[in-house]
Design an enzyme around this catalytic site. Structure first.
Site: not given
Length: 530
Positions: A322, A351, A455
């Site tokens: 950000e 793994h 937003k």
């Protein structure tokens, strides 16, 4: 490079601080000869900008704001005496409030002590508290901690199911600077309903961390919540963990917040050095710059060899991505900057995706985090002369070597043990490294225009949903495909969004929308059940 040469390079480049009990090893970043000296003029400019920031310069010009998260652990550095007093008094109020909760002086409306703690927030208002809770929490926690960190109904149901009958003894902390963050508001409303259904008075359980005069601040005052703690406009969400955002939940959980702040403060002091070899944050920033060519050309893979640091990669994702992920530099030039961050934990990752890291596409560099102390107390031998912790250390060293053999660069950060002080130091280290790197690549690390755009787009979707519902209710006997609905609304350009909204509405019974399914999904018909 031969092992003896690597050892000499390690000694030459290692940063170690006995006070912080922290080391930063950049020897597996292939700095060419003279690189640190070549970068020094740019770093000196970055140091100067950082000093101005700490002195109160408007470091976030887009929002005309100071950036003051460093003052949170050194109030005397704040440019105004009133700010220093607010920081000091807020910390005292946090500790007094937590002590009163632990002592039973602040209790649930029925008089029972609080046993559980529900944090409602999103982004930095959740990631910081979550990281502290996971890295420093344990069986001796004074409150059991839970989180609403999304607007996912099923996720909130899962948390409430875990709290169960303890809801009547649950303290709720709602965190939102503006008080209008939709995800946090939704979580608060869901929590309110859960309390009401249980016959409980939500306000008697609630605390706010918010900006002065915000919608949330007004709600808390009007409903007489248990307390309100400040969020200042000069502290960004992703750097708010050493404000009330992180300190209040941590103190309530039973974490020593004074030691957390002391660790951050001590690291801040070290990272103010203008001698690059004596500044661990500068060494990190230079490592990132070299590994990514200063253009974000490689991802950062975070591999902490400690289960308690699992959430550190998520915390750093926000802090780094950000802050650095910007389309324009500070001069308004398009640059498309950023460093992608992902990771899990070692040795689990050996793994999982380490196979690709060693053998596949070379589009990354690694940050290893090593914790020397395995556990509190002795360890058993899993085989003669070796403990589980010995294996963890061996896997870390083996992975580091195996990757470097294939030309995969890495940084290693080592701390002696996990403690409030060492976690505070790690937080401060990365906050400073991000700020210095942002200066090197000339971006504003302290705004987030892309988040605001998201937003706004979400708001547009909800507005369109309202228009769809209104039309369905006006014409209850009419069936619509997604295309027909978009045309009826005179929004043909929004046909895909319209289709997706209709699918979601029909999948949930809350809005009274039914679907008649067809062979081709885009020909499905939707209507109001009313």
């Amino acid at each position: 490079m031969q092992k003896q040469q690597l050892w000499e390079r390690y000694k030459n480049l290692l940063y170690h601080d006995a006070e912080l009990e922290l080391s930063v090893d950049t020897s597996r970043i292939d700095f060419p000869e003279g690189f640190l000296e070549k970068m020094d003029p740019r770093l000196q400019q970055a140091y100067q900008e950082m000093e101005a920031l700490e002195q109160g310069a408007v470091a976030n010009p887009d929002e005309h704001r100071m950036v003051g998260h460093y003052w949170l652990r050194a109030p005397e550095l704040a440019p105004e005496a009133t700010l220093a007093e607010e920081i000091t008094s807020t910390l005292a109020a946090i500790e007094a409030f937590a002590s009163s909760v632990h002592g039973g002086n602040i209790a649930a409306p029925d008089g029972h002590r609080f046993t559980d703690l529900l944090i409602i927030g999103i982004g930095g208002s959740a990631l910081g508290p979550q990281f502290l809770a996971d890295s420093l929490g344990g069986p001796k926690d004074l409150l059991r901690i839970w989180f609403f960190d999304n607007t996912d109904p099923d996720g909130m149901d899962k948390v409430l199911s875990g709290i169960g009958a303890a809801l009547k003894q649950t303290l709720v902390v709602v965190i939102s600077k503006s008080g209008g963050t939709k995800e946090t508001r939704n979580g608060m409303l869901e929590a309110c309903q859960a309390f009401e259904r249980a016959g409980l008075h939500f306000a008697g359980h609630a605390v706010a961390v918010t900006g002065s005069g915000s919608e949330l601040d007004r709600t808390a005052s009007r409903e007489n919540w248990l307390g309100v703690f400040p969020m200042w406009d000069w502290v960004g969400g992703r750097t708010s963990v050493t404000s009330a955002v992180g300190l209040l939940p941590a103190a309530l959980q039973g974490i020593d917040v004074d030691r957390l702040l002391a660790g951050a403060r001590a690291c801040d002091q070290k990272t103010r050095s203008r001698v690059t070899r004596e500044n661990p944050a500068a060494l990190l920033a230079l490592s990132w710059f070299h590994a990514t060519q200063g253009k974000g050309t490689r991802d950062m893979v975070l591999l902490p060899y400690k289960d308690r640091l699992l959430l550190f990669s998520r915390y750093l994702q926000q802090l780094i991505m950000e802050s650095l992920g910007k389309g324009l530099d500070r001069d308004g030039k398009e640059v498309l900057q950023g460093i992608a961050v992902y990771g899990n934990k070692g040795s689990t990752d050996q793994h999982a995706y380490v196979q690709q890291l060693r053998e596949g596409v070379h589009n990354f560099f690694v940050t290893f985090i090593e914790v020397l102390k395995d556990r509190q107390g002795p360890s058993m031998e899993v085989e003669p002369g070796a403990t589980s912790g010995d294996y963890l250390s061996g896997f870390f060293q083996g992975t580091r070597s195996a990757l470097y053999e294939k030309g995969r660069e890495s940084v290693t950060i080592t701390v002696r043990e996990l403690s409030p002080a060492s976690i505070g130091a790690l937080i401060a280290l990365y906050e400073r490294a991000v700020g210095l790197y942002a200066s090197l690549v000339n971006v504003n690390a302290y705004h987030q225009p892309g988040v605001e755009a998201g937003k706004e787009a979400a708001g547009a979707v909800l507005k369109l949903q309202g228009e769809i519902m209104e039309l369905l209710r006006r014409q209850p006997n009419r069936d619509f495909t997604g295309e027909e609905m978009a045309l009826a609304l005179a929004r043909p350009e929004e046909v895909e969004t319209t289709f997706m909204i209709l699918r979601h509405l029909a999948a949930n019974g809350d809005h009274g929308v039914s679907v008649t399914e067809k062979d081709k999904i885009w020909e499905n018909k939707y209507r109001s059940k009313d």
